[in-house]
Design an enzyme around this catalytic site. Structure first.
Site, mmCIF file in Angstrom:
data_model
loop_
_atom_site.group_PDB
_atom_site.id
_atom_site.type_symbol
_atom_site.label_atom_id
_atom_site.label_comp_id
_atom_site.label_asym_id
_atom_site.label_seq_id
_atom_site.Cartn_x
_atom_site.Cartn_y
_atom_site.Cartn_z
ATOM 1 N N GLU A 271 -16.768 -98.354 2.702
ATOM 2 C CA GLU A 271 -16.591 -97.014 3.256
ATOM 3 C C GLU A 271 -17.871 -96.593 3.978
ATOM 4 O O GLU A 271 -18.963 -97.034 3.606
ATOM 5 C CB GLU A 271 -16.334 -96.009 2.116
ATOM 6 C CG GLU A 271 -14.919 -95.500 2.035
ATOM 7 C CD GLU A 271 -14.480 -94.634 3.198
ATOM 8 O OE1 GLU A 271 -15.052 -94.716 4.304
ATOM 9 O OE2 GLU A 271 -13.526 -93.873 3.007
ATOM 10 N N ASP A 272 -17.724 -95.746 4.981
ATOM 11 C CA ASP A 272 -18.908 -95.210 5.648
ATOM 12 C C ASP A 272 -19.565 -94.163 4.761
ATOM 13 O O ASP A 272 -20.776 -94.162 4.558
ATOM 14 C CB ASP A 272 -18.548 -94.617 7.026
ATOM 15 C CG ASP A 272 -17.336 -93.684 6.984
ATOM 16 O OD1 ASP A 272 -16.772 -93.455 5.890
ATOM 17 O OD2 ASP A 272 -16.961 -93.172 8.048
ATOM 18 N N ILE B 111 -22.226 -85.128 8.931
ATOM 19 C CA ILE B 111 -23.003 -86.041 9.764
ATOM 20 C C ILE B 111 -22.100 -86.893 10.665
ATOM 21 O O ILE B 111 -20.908 -87.069 10.376
ATOM 22 C CB ILE B 111 -23.894 -86.969 8.896
ATOM 23 C CG1 ILE B 111 -23.034 -87.756 7.893
ATOM 24 C CG2 ILE B 111 -24.966 -86.174 8.150
ATOM 25 C CD1 ILE B 111 -23.754 -88.914 7.253
ATOM 26 N N LYS C 187 -22.147 -88.198 -0.980
ATOM 27 C CA LYS C 187 -22.621 -86.826 -1.168
ATOM 28 C C LYS C 187 -22.413 -86.466 -2.637
ATOM 29 O O LYS C 187 -21.328 -86.012 -3.015
ATOM 30 C CB LYS C 187 -21.826 -85.866 -0.271
ATOM 31 C CG LYS C 187 -21.923 -86.170 1.215
ATOM 32 C CD LYS C 187 -21.072 -85.194 2.022
ATOM 33 C CE LYS C 187 -20.993 -85.593 3.472
ATOM 34 N NZ LYS C 187 -20.077 -84.744 4.252
ATOM 35 N N ARG D 223 -19.091 -91.838 16.956
ATOM 36 C CA ARG D 223 -19.152 -93.105 16.205
ATOM 37 C C ARG D 223 -20.131 -94.105 16.802
ATOM 38 O O ARG D 223 -20.655 -94.968 16.110
ATOM 39 C CB ARG D 223 -17.772 -93.781 16.191
ATOM 40 C CG ARG D 223 -16.680 -93.026 15.482
ATOM 41 C CD ARG D 223 -15.481 -93.943 15.295
ATOM 42 N NE ARG D 223 -14.258 -93.222 14.965
ATOM 43 C CZ ARG D 223 -13.903 -92.851 13.741
ATOM 44 N NH1 ARG D 223 -14.702 -93.090 12.727
ATOM 45 N NH2 ARG D 223 -12.757 -92.223 13.529
ATOM 46 N N GLY E 172 -14.170 -95.552 10.399
ATOM 47 C CA GLY E 172 -15.567 -95.183 10.136
ATOM 48 C C GLY E 172 -16.449 -96.303 9.625
ATOM 49 O O GLY E 172 -17.637 -96.342 9.922
ATOM 50 N N ASP F 199 -17.245 -88.546 0.095
ATOM 51 C CA ASP F 199 -17.462 -87.097 0.017
ATOM 52 C C ASP F 199 -16.859 -86.622 -1.320
ATOM 53 O O ASP F 199 -17.469 -86.824 -2.366
ATOM 54 C CB ASP F 199 -16.765 -86.520 1.263
ATOM 55 C CG ASP F 199 -16.969 -85.049 1.505
ATOM 56 O OD1 ASP F 199 -17.691 -84.692 2.444
ATOM 57 O OD2 ASP F 199 -16.370 -84.235 0.781
ATOM 58 N N ASP G 58 -17.565 -90.013 12.570
ATOM 59 C CA ASP G 58 -17.142 -89.228 13.732
ATOM 60 C C ASP G 58 -16.949 -87.758 13.427
ATOM 61 O O ASP G 58 -16.774 -87.352 12.282
ATOM 62 C CB ASP G 58 -15.805 -89.760 14.249
ATOM 63 C CG ASP G 58 -14.646 -89.397 13.302
ATOM 64 O OD1 ASP G 58 -14.733 -89.734 12.103
ATOM 65 O OD2 ASP G 58 -13.679 -88.751 13.755
#
Ligand code: IMP
Length: 181
Positions: free
Chosen positions: A105-106, A159, A137, A171, A51, A109, A165
């Protein structure tokens, strides 16, 4: 540019334009450039595959200090929800012993993935581990650790795009889409 995309039978609508994503990345790179301006240390950028590939590459192109690049693969997601189980299918591609590591990191969460990774890196002898994420988030992040570099905070939505993804699809888009339910 498509307005709505379909991945595995689910529909996603635009959430962030490419210009917004680029602005977020500019902000992260600016902070890194400020913090590492002295050039006293050569940090190791650790890209969390798959990611964070696009985000890491975009930041790397914007930093003006020397940095190395390694990668690792971890995942706590299956479909559109976090499983809470952190998997490490692919090992680290370089030694972190004694190094200052910046984990890319993308998205963060619950924080399960990133905090497990931070602990793993410290147990492997990293001197310092900072976390750099494109998005987070805050409504679901449940760890006491502060994240060092956060591009932007988003609501608790699923998202895709810019590396993110839905079961390996989505992606490739240069903007970000949100699940349209
Ligand atoms: P965490 O361990 O619960 O913090 O989940 C983090 C990982 O889940 C990230 O590395 C992402 O790969 C994935 N993830 C979290 N939120 C999303 C999302 O909205 N879309 C796609 N992947 C996500």
């Amino acid at each position: 540019m498509k307005d709505r995309i379909e991945l595995h039978g689910k529909f996603f609508k635009p959430f962030m334009s490419n210009a917004q994503v680029e602005k977020i990345i500019d902000g992260v790179a600016e902070k890194l450039n400020r913090d590492f301006a002295s050039g006293d240390e050569v940090p190791m950028f650790l890209c969390v595959l798959n990611g964070a590939i696009m985000f890491t590459a975009a930041v790397m192109k914007r930093v003006h200090f020397n940095a190395e690049l390694v990668s690792i693969k971890m995942s706590s997601y299956q479909g559109t929800t976090s499983t809470g189980t952190v998997l490490v299918p692919l090992g680290l591609t370089g030694s972190v012993k004694g190094r200052n590591v910046i984990v890319f990191e993308d998205i963060v969460d619950t924080g399960n993935t990133i905090i497990a990774l931070k602990e793993l890196l410290l147990s492997k002898g990293a001197r310092d581990v900072r976390i750099c994420t494109m998005l987070m988030k805050p409504e679901v992040y449940n760890k006491p650790e502060k994240l060092d570099y956060v591009g932007a905070e988003i609501p608790n939505a699923f998202i895709v795009g810019y590396g993110l993804d839905y079961d390996e699809l989505g992606r490739n888009y240069d903007k970000i889409y949100v699940l349209d339910e």
